[in-house]
Design a protein around this motif. Structure first.
Motif, mmCIF file in Angstrom:
data_model
loop_
_atom_site.group_PDB
_atom_site.id
_atom_site.type_symbol
_atom_site.label_atom_id
_atom_site.label_comp_id
_atom_site.label_asym_id
_atom_site.label_seq_id
_atom_site.Cartn_x
_atom_site.Cartn_y
_atom_site.Cartn_z
ATOM 1 N N ILE A 24 0.838 -1.195 0.000
ATOM 2 C CA ILE A 24 0.000 0.000 0.000
ATOM 3 C C ILE A 24 0.876 1.248 0.000
ATOM 4 O O ILE A 24 0.461 2.323 -0.444
ATOM 5 C CB ILE A 24 -0.966 -0.011 1.193
ATOM 6 N N GLU A 25 2.113 1.108 0.484
ATOM 7 C CA GLU A 25 3.012 2.257 0.579
ATOM 8 C C GLU A 25 3.376 2.814 -0.801
ATOM 9 O O GLU A 25 3.497 4.019 -0.987
ATOM 10 C CB GLU A 25 4.292 1.866 1.317
ATOM 11 N N LEU A 26 3.539 1.928 -1.773
ATOM 12 C CA LEU A 26 4.009 2.356 -3.093
ATOM 13 C C LEU A 26 2.913 2.973 -3.962
ATOM 14 O O LEU A 26 3.206 3.467 -5.044
ATOM 15 C CB LEU A 26 4.649 1.175 -3.832
ATOM 16 N N ARG A 27 1.677 2.962 -3.494
ATOM 17 C CA ARG A 27 0.612 3.590 -4.282
ATOM 18 C C ARG A 27 0.530 5.096 -4.047
ATOM 19 O O ARG A 27 -0.252 5.792 -4.678
ATOM 20 C CB ARG A 27 -0.748 2.965 -3.952
ATOM 21 N N SER A 28 1.317 5.607 -3.143
ATOM 22 C CA SER A 28 1.259 7.017 -2.762
ATOM 23 C C SER A 28 1.307 7.934 -3.981
ATOM 24 O O SER A 28 2.057 7.702 -4.925
ATOM 25 C CB SER A 28 2.423 7.349 -1.826
ATOM 26 N N GLU A 29 0.516 8.998 -3.936
ATOM 27 C CA GLU A 29 0.502 9.996 -5.009
ATOM 28 C C GLU A 29 1.296 11.240 -4.626
ATOM 29 O O GLU A 29 1.241 12.257 -5.320
ATOM 30 C CB GLU A 29 -0.944 10.363 -5.351
ATOM 31 N N ASP A 30 2.053 11.141 -3.555
ATOM 32 C CA ASP A 30 2.872 12.252 -3.097
ATOM 33 C C ASP A 30 4.009 12.494 -4.099
ATOM 34 O O ASP A 30 4.920 11.679 -4.247
ATOM 35 C CB ASP A 30 3.441 11.924 -1.716
ATOM 36 N N ALA A 31 3.945 13.603 -4.810
ATOM 37 C CA ALA A 31 4.936 13.888 -5.841
ATOM 38 C C ALA A 31 6.348 13.990 -5.274
ATOM 39 O O ALA A 31 7.327 13.635 -5.947
ATOM 40 C CB ALA A 31 4.577 15.195 -6.557
ATOM 41 N N ALA A 32 6.477 14.423 -4.033
ATOM 42 C CA ALA A 32 7.798 14.577 -3.426
ATOM 43 C C ALA A 32 8.494 13.231 -3.224
ATOM 44 O O ALA A 32 9.720 13.177 -3.122
ATOM 45 C CB ALA A 32 7.675 15.305 -2.089
ATOM 46 N N ARG A 33 7.704 12.163 -3.183
ATOM 47 C CA ARG A 33 8.277 10.838 -2.939
ATOM 48 C C ARG A 33 8.322 9.985 -4.203
ATOM 49 O O ARG A 33 8.603 8.794 -4.134
ATOM 50 C CB ARG A 33 7.479 10.111 -1.865
ATOM 51 N N ARG A 34 8.049 10.596 -5.340
ATOM 52 C CA ARG A 34 7.981 9.812 -6.577
ATOM 53 C C ARG A 34 9.321 9.140 -6.881
ATOM 54 O O ARG A 34 9.363 7.970 -7.276
ATOM 55 C CB ARG A 34 7.561 10.705 -7.748
ATOM 56 N N GLY A 35 10.425 9.857 -6.691
ATOM 57 C CA GLY A 35 11.739 9.277 -6.967
ATOM 58 C C GLY A 35 12.033 8.092 -6.065
ATOM 59 O O GLY A 35 12.572 7.072 -6.511
ATOM 60 N N GLU A 36 11.695 8.225 -4.791
ATOM 61 C CA GLU A 36 11.916 7.139 -3.832
ATOM 62 C C GLU A 36 11.111 5.901 -4.218
ATOM 63 O O GLU A 36 11.616 4.768 -4.169
ATOM 64 C CB GLU A 36 11.518 7.608 -2.432
ATOM 65 N N ARG A 37 9.859 6.107 -4.610
ATOM 66 C CA ARG A 37 9.017 4.978 -4.982
ATOM 67 C C ARG A 37 9.507 4.323 -6.267
ATOM 68 O O ARG A 37 9.492 3.089 -6.389
ATOM 69 C CB ARG A 37 7.565 5.436 -5.124
ATOM 70 N N ALA A 38 9.952 5.122 -7.219
ATOM 71 C CA ALA A 38 10.478 4.569 -8.464
ATOM 72 C C ALA A 38 11.735 3.748 -8.212
ATOM 73 O O ALA A 38 11.914 2.655 -8.771
ATOM 74 C CB ALA A 38 10.768 5.701 -9.452
ATOM 75 N N GLU A 39 12.591 4.257 -7.351
ATOM 76 C CA GLU A 39 13.821 3.533 -7.014
ATOM 77 C C GLU A 39 13.498 2.215 -6.328
ATOM 78 O O GLU A 39 14.122 1.177 -6.603
ATOM 79 C CB GLU A 39 14.689 4.409 -6.106
ATOM 80 N N ALA A 40 12.513 2.225 -5.438
ATOM 81 C CA ALA A 40 12.133 1.001 -4.727
ATOM 82 C C ALA A 40 11.548 -0.026 -5.692
ATOM 83 O O ALA A 40 11.844 -1.226 -5.587
ATOM 84 C CB ALA A 40 11.127 1.335 -3.629
ATOM 85 N N ALA A 41 10.722 0.414 -6.635
ATOM 86 C CA ALA A 41 10.149 -0.515 -7.606
ATOM 87 C C ALA A 41 11.241 -1.139 -8.476
ATOM 88 O O ALA A 41 11.214 -2.345 -8.759
ATOM 89 C CB ALA A 41 9.125 0.214 -8.479
#
Length: 295
Positions: A24-41
């Motif tokens: 559920i954490e990776l569905r976040s729409e927070d633009a500030a965390r987009r890079g972090e989520r992309a790196e994790a994926a």
């Protein structure tokens, strides 16, 4: 993750592989965390997971940045509620993502829960109507999955979709689901994992996470069908219930619990790392540990 795969009779079985991550954490729409989520994926892909399942009423919009950040990883919704948006909007989003990244997105659909949806009514009929509308809009049945728990929805998963993605289930439910689905449909249950060897602490973390779900009748009714009792559901859940819907312990024990789902008929198991932390924190160390114990 060198495990012998089951015979492939459905293209999705090959593309998602044996193991995925539910988050559920990776569905976040927070633009500030987009890079972090992309790196994790991207790291999940490198770790060998075949699919990433996005929880929390996710849509193709949530999946798109993660598809773009990876090369092979299949990203699916787990789930998009049918009450969330009209089928025509869903179909347009699916078509856009499919055109940009063919074969990388899977639409996981569910009926959610009465206490969470104001206009909840006749969920089975509503799902049939939603699938009819998706058919008309050109979303192929082979690229959608249903969050099916009961027999009727499992039959619908078999007849109108590529298979089922049951959430919060047991290995026994997986065996029953395989019997209803037959061989060809994809069966990809979600399994919660607590990487904790102390029984008291593991069950404490599990109970804290399970608490909201104990109020949702779709889950509680499913557990009752499986032979659990009202006393198993009361007071935060019995040890018996906790141990059936969570995997916990050392690496060997957790791997054995995951294997029981495959032995029961699962093609793919979507693993959710439950840590006790807030749902904004990415459990990346836990994902790495899961990849290591599956290798």
């Amino acid at each position: 993750m060198s495990d012998t795969a089951s015979p492939v009779t459905n293209p999705l079985k090959e593309t998602v592989g044996r193991y995925g991550i539910w988050s559920i954490e990776l569905r976040s729409e927070d633009a500030a965390r987009r890079g972090e989520r992309a790196e994790a994926a991207a790291e999940l892909e490198e770790l060998g997971f075949g699919a990433l399942w996005l929880g929390g009423n996710s849509t193709a919009r949530n999946a798109a940045p993660l598809v773009e950040a990876t090369r092979r990883l299949v990203v699916g919704t787990s789930i998009q509620s049918i009450w969330q948006q009209e089928a025509a909007v869903t179909a347009a989003e699916f078509a856009e993502l499919e055109a940009a990244h063919p074969g990388r997105f899977v639409l996981g659909l569910g009926v959610s829960h009465g206490p969470l949806v104001e206009r909840y009514r006749r969920p089975y009929a509503a799902m049939v109507a939603h699938l009819d509308a998706l058919d008309e809009a050109g979303v192929p049945a082979g690229r959608r999955l249903l969050a099916a728990l009961g027999p009727r929805m499992l039959e619908l998963s078999r007849d109108r979709a590529a298979g089922a993605i049951p959430y919060l289930v047991t290995a026994e439910h997986t065996a029953k689901a395989r019997g209803i689905l037959g061989e060809a449909p994809l069966l990809a249950p979600e399994l919660k994992v607590v990487l904790e060897t102390d029984p008291a602490r593991a069950r404490e973390v599990a109970r804290a996470y399970l608490a909201p779900y104990l109020k949702l009748p779709n889950y509680t009714n499913n557990w009752l069908r499986l032979g659990f009792t009202e006393s198993d559901i009361a007071d935060g859940g019995s040890d018996r219930l906790i141990d059936a819907v969570f995997a916990w312990g050392d690496d060997t024990r957790i791997r054995e619990r995951i294997d029981t789902f495959h032995q029961a008929g699962a093609d793919h198991v979507a693993l959710q790392a439950v840590t006790g932390a807030d749902r904004e924190s990415l459990p990346r160390e836990e994902w790495r540990r899961l990849a290591a114990l599956l290798t």
